[in-house]
Design a protein around this motif. Structure first.
Motif, PDB file in Angstrom:
ATOM      1  N   UNK A 104      42.836  35.199  41.532  1.00  0.00           N
ATOM      2  CA  UNK A 104      41.603  35.280  42.315  1.00  0.00           C
ATOM      3  C   UNK A 104      40.568  36.160  41.618  1.00  0.00           C
ATOM      4  N   UNK A 105      41.015  37.278  41.070  1.00  0.00           N
ATOM      5  CA  UNK A 105      40.097  38.158  40.345  1.00  0.00           C
ATOM      6  C   UNK A 105      39.546  37.468  39.104  1.00  0.00           C
ATOM      7  N   UNK A 106      40.412  36.772  38.399  1.00  0.00           N
ATOM      8  CA  UNK A 106      39.985  36.088  37.172  1.00  0.00           C
ATOM      9  C   UNK A 106      38.968  34.991  37.482  1.00  0.00           C
ATOM     10  N   UNK A 107      39.236  34.203  38.519  1.00  0.00           N
ATOM     11  CA  UNK A 107      38.320  33.121  38.886  1.00  0.00           C
ATOM     12  C   UNK A 107      36.997  33.665  39.415  1.00  0.00           C
ATOM     13  N   UNK A 108      37.045  34.723  40.187  1.00  0.00           N
ATOM     14  CA  UNK A 108      35.812  35.315  40.715  1.00  0.00           C
ATOM     15  C   UNK A 108      34.901  35.776  39.587  1.00  0.00           C
TER      16      UNK A 108
END
Length: 257
Positions: A17-21
């Motif tokens: 989620x952090x990477x995609x955000x």
């Protein structure tokens, strides 16, 4: 130590989620994880640009894994060998100007070095549309590849990029979306995709580099997609032009960024 399945799941969900955000606002978004897209991403990341790559399939590397007719060997010419040397990929000159390489070593090495340079890769995500603002391509509309395969009615998400690169190979998927939906005239003879011609390795290897360029504001093509857009021939299992194509687009974008 006892393993906790919930902790494992939490690590995966939070990290992804952090990477995609972070990827939702990038300098460059590349669609297609074949050799041209990966090489383009590598040189952009190496130059310190924020670059993300979206590949609809599970595996990264495109058709290079299979070499020619599933014989996992590839050929590059002298100009392409320089990029192979950049990646420390072993090559063997079999005739003057013809270099053989193991396709598995080539793909895995390019993938590894691109990611280590800073390229963020998202597999199993498809670009189903583009964002257009003021007659300029300004981002992508993304959905899980499984959504399309299952024919599910699930709304997508969007990401913004200063430039978008189509590296989807023969189908030229993003370019076709722009042609069909945006109303933007492409920088071709007709303003539309010209289509891929029959195989001619010598001409195809030359034109794939020449055709790797901006097609409309904010939108570039590289790899076999470039010949599909501008009407060049395919070239078969020789990959020097593919690699040089990705490098060329990366260099142009580094200057513009």
């Amino acid at each position: 130590m006892a393993l906790d399945e919930i902790k494992i799941s939490r690590v995966i969900i939070e990290a992804y989620s952090q990477k995609l955000t972070k990827a939702l606002d990038a300098d460059v978004a590349i669609v297609g994880g074949g050799p041209a897209g990966l090489v383009c991403g590598y040189y952009l990341a190496k130059a310190g640009k924020q670059v993300v790559l979206f590949e609809r399939k599970l595996s990264i590397g495109g058709g290079m894994w299979g070499g020619g007719i599933m014989f996992n060997e590839i050929v590059v010419q002298s100009s392409g060998k320089k990029i192979m040397d950049d990646f420390d990929i072993r090559t063997c000159e079999v005739e003057r100007g013809y270099y053989r390489a193991d396709s598995v070593e080539t793909v895995s090495t390019i993938c590894s070095k691109a990611v280590k340079a800073g390229l963020k890769v998202f597999n199993l995500l498809s670009a189903e549309d583009v964002m257009v603002r003021d007659n300029r391509v300004s981002g992508l509309v993304l959905n899980w590849s499984a959504v399309a395969i299952a024919n599910l009615h699930v709304d997508p998400i969007t990401m913004r990029a200063k430039f978008v690169v189509d590296a989807t190979g023969h189908p030229a998927e993003v370019a076709r979306i722009i042609e069909r939906k945006s109303g933007i005239r492409l920088h071709t003879k007709t303003g539309k995709l010209l289509g891929e011609q029959s195989m001619w390795a010598e001409v195809g290897e030359d034109t794939i580099v020449k055709n790797s360029k901006e097609v409309c504001p904010g939108f570039y093509v590289c790899g076999m997609c470039a010949n599909a857009v501008f009407g060049g021939p395919r070239m078969g299992p020789i990959f020097g032009g593919m690699l040089l194509s990705g490098q060329k687009v990366a260099r142009e974008l580094v200057k513009r960024l």
